[in-house]
Design a protein around this motif. Sequence first.
Motif, mmCIF file in Angstrom:
data_model
loop_
_atom_site.group_PDB
_atom_site.id
_atom_site.type_symbol
_atom_site.label_atom_id
_atom_site.label_comp_id
_atom_site.label_asym_id
_atom_site.label_seq_id
_atom_site.Cartn_x
_atom_site.Cartn_y
_atom_site.Cartn_z
ATOM 1 N N ILE A 106 37.691 40.983 45.357
ATOM 2 C CA ILE A 106 37.949 42.161 44.534
ATOM 3 C C ILE A 106 36.951 43.235 44.930
ATOM 4 O O ILE A 106 35.757 42.958 45.058
ATOM 5 C CB ILE A 106 37.795 41.844 43.036
ATOM 6 N N VAL A 117 35.504 46.948 43.746
ATOM 7 C CA VAL A 117 35.441 47.835 42.585
ATOM 8 C C VAL A 117 34.584 49.036 42.952
ATOM 9 O O VAL A 117 33.502 48.881 43.547
ATOM 10 C CB VAL A 117 34.833 47.104 41.369
ATOM 11 N N ILE A 128 39.351 49.181 40.084
ATOM 12 C CA ILE A 128 39.642 48.187 41.122
ATOM 13 C C ILE A 128 40.383 48.878 42.254
ATOM 14 O O ILE A 128 41.416 49.532 42.041
ATOM 15 C CB ILE A 128 40.487 47.031 40.553
ATOM 16 N N VAL A 181 38.006 47.552 35.629
ATOM 17 C CA VAL A 181 37.652 46.135 35.686
ATOM 18 C C VAL A 181 37.279 45.609 34.304
ATOM 19 O O VAL A 181 37.468 44.428 34.004
ATOM 20 C CB VAL A 181 36.492 45.926 36.694
ATOM 21 N N GLY A 218 34.190 50.269 33.095
ATOM 22 C CA GLY A 218 33.662 49.349 34.090
ATOM 23 C C GLY A 218 32.437 49.865 34.802
ATOM 24 O O GLY A 218 31.580 49.080 35.232
#
Length: 671
Positions: A184, A186, A192, A215, A231
């Motif tokens: 993943i 970010v 994301i 996220v 996030g």
Amino acid sequence: MRRLRLAIDWRQDIDEILELLGRSFRGHRAIVFSLEDAPGEGLTQTVEAYWVDKSIAAVSAPPSIIPQAIVHMDPLMGRVAEEGRQGKMFAGLTRDIEGFLRRDFENQHIKSFLSVPILANGSAWGSIAINDCVNERVWTDEERAAMEIVALALSDAIERSLSDYHVSEVIRAAMLQASLDAVIVVDESGKIVEFNPAAEKLFGWPKAEIVGRDVLETIIPHYYRKGFSNGGEYLAGRGAPMVGRRMETVTQNAAGEIVPIELTAMEVKVANRRIVIGSVRDLRDRLQAEEEIHRQREKLHQNEKMAAMGSLLAGVSHELNNPLAVVVAQSTLLHEFAPDAQTKVRAEKVRAAAERCGRIVKSFLSMVRLHPSAQAETDLNQVVRAALELTAYGARSNGILIDSDFAEGPLLVMADADHLTQVAANFLINSQHALAGVQHGQRSIRVRTYRAAGGSAGFSVEDNGPGVPEAIRDRIFESYFTTKPVGVGTGIGLSISKSIVERHEGRVRFEEVKPHGARFVVELPGIVSSGLHVAEGAAGSPGLRRALIIDDEPDVAASLSDILDLMGIRSDVASNWLAASEMLKAGRQPDIVFSDLRMPTVSGMSIYRQLLDEWPLLARRFVLVTGDLVGAKAEIEALPVSERPFMLEKPFSTLDIRGVLAAISDGAASH
């Protein structure tokens, strides 16, 4: 040229190179154009990088992007594009050209221009240009040659970059797609920006749905979200300690489930942006495997403890059963020859107590024997009584009242009596443990046997303890699930009990007792007695008149001899096989042979094998006397079923001996 040759990525250095080039040429603009195939627009000349002299305000605007449509419409643009593909330079004064380029250059205040094509991998890639926005100038041969050399150096750098970049991108994309771990990416705001197939599988989110989402609201567990609005704040706060580390933590999938993971996070900067790349590994399979290994280790430990207990009990029982056998036999004889009623009563009490000791020892041995279930006609009343005898001391020492209610007459089932005794004893022990923490009121256990509708038979064990919480009732029969304190329970008793009952085609269930308490009920298919029981009152066995007893314990041998004498059977006693074999060779043939299993010189099994070889008819009437069947199990089961000897376990009662004599008589009659 040196900087271009040494550059790992020419794009990182091109701004400084263009400034150096522009100032060296005393120009005011330096531009790198590239040709790109834009969707719907065809080949388009775009600006890859540029430098402008900010001291001249009129030239601060960025260079123009020229689509293919203009090239087709403008003759000069078409000629310049064609000559560029041929590697020809384009240079001159703005006032000397016409069409789109003149208008565009005048808008950008360009007076003089010098443009050299850039060829990469044999085709036109773009061009590099120098503009003078103050003076009209004629470019010298040295300036033209210098620009061509710079263009060649840039072409080499672009070819290297194209090749390395392309391969690297393909490798990175393939690695990302094929990775078994979820990856993943970010950005600094918490959005994301990358989500590989393994991440889709782990989290349950399609990439198209989750890319671009925060996220914090997707994969961060809900209880970690407090105090963070997005996030980006989470990554700067709670998420910051995770960067640059490998750690075990938890995440949340699309269904809201909390998933244990191993996380490796690293931070990189791309074009002045801070992004976090996380590699996530699902730990559920590993944790389940570790839990299974732990369960198997605990199971092995329990098996080892049971095996050690079996060895200990076998040794203790062997030593204990010999004196018990003497006590039982002598108390039986005392009862038989007592001169008065009071002596008979006392002798009977001694005999009953000794036989009870013997049954307890036998029950303990039966519970640790690792033999397959051998089912026979079994009286549930006797099974429960045996379990009560095993657990009576614990109940008495803790002040627990035992209330029993037995069905009238034999309550017969086809079962292994030892295994069912283990089940009943386990329920009784569990009830005692449940009552141990009760401080007030009378603590009691109620045991009941009964006949149920449909011909089945059953028993129940009930206590007035705290009972079983409703939340865990569905799990009490699971292996290794226990509510007892550490060191009190293993969590396998109820699961083993359930397995035993189900092997007997029965059912076991838990019932709640009001106002508080627990009841465990076992029901088994009932049977009707076959009537093949030895009559207790039988005086003796026809055809058996003389016995040979081989035992290194004189008291045990004498007690057995005395009981046989009561049944009309005379006995010769030998302390070892040497003395016994001399009797046989001298012609003193007995009708039956009793031999102890464990003796210092020759064991009972060795004597039996010798009888099979030399006196096969006598071997059919051989009885192995022992207080330790666990040790002899492997030797006995190695023989064919038809050749296995009769068994008499210590301490033996009169009824036990009569049963063996009747079995031998029946066997002799069948031959």
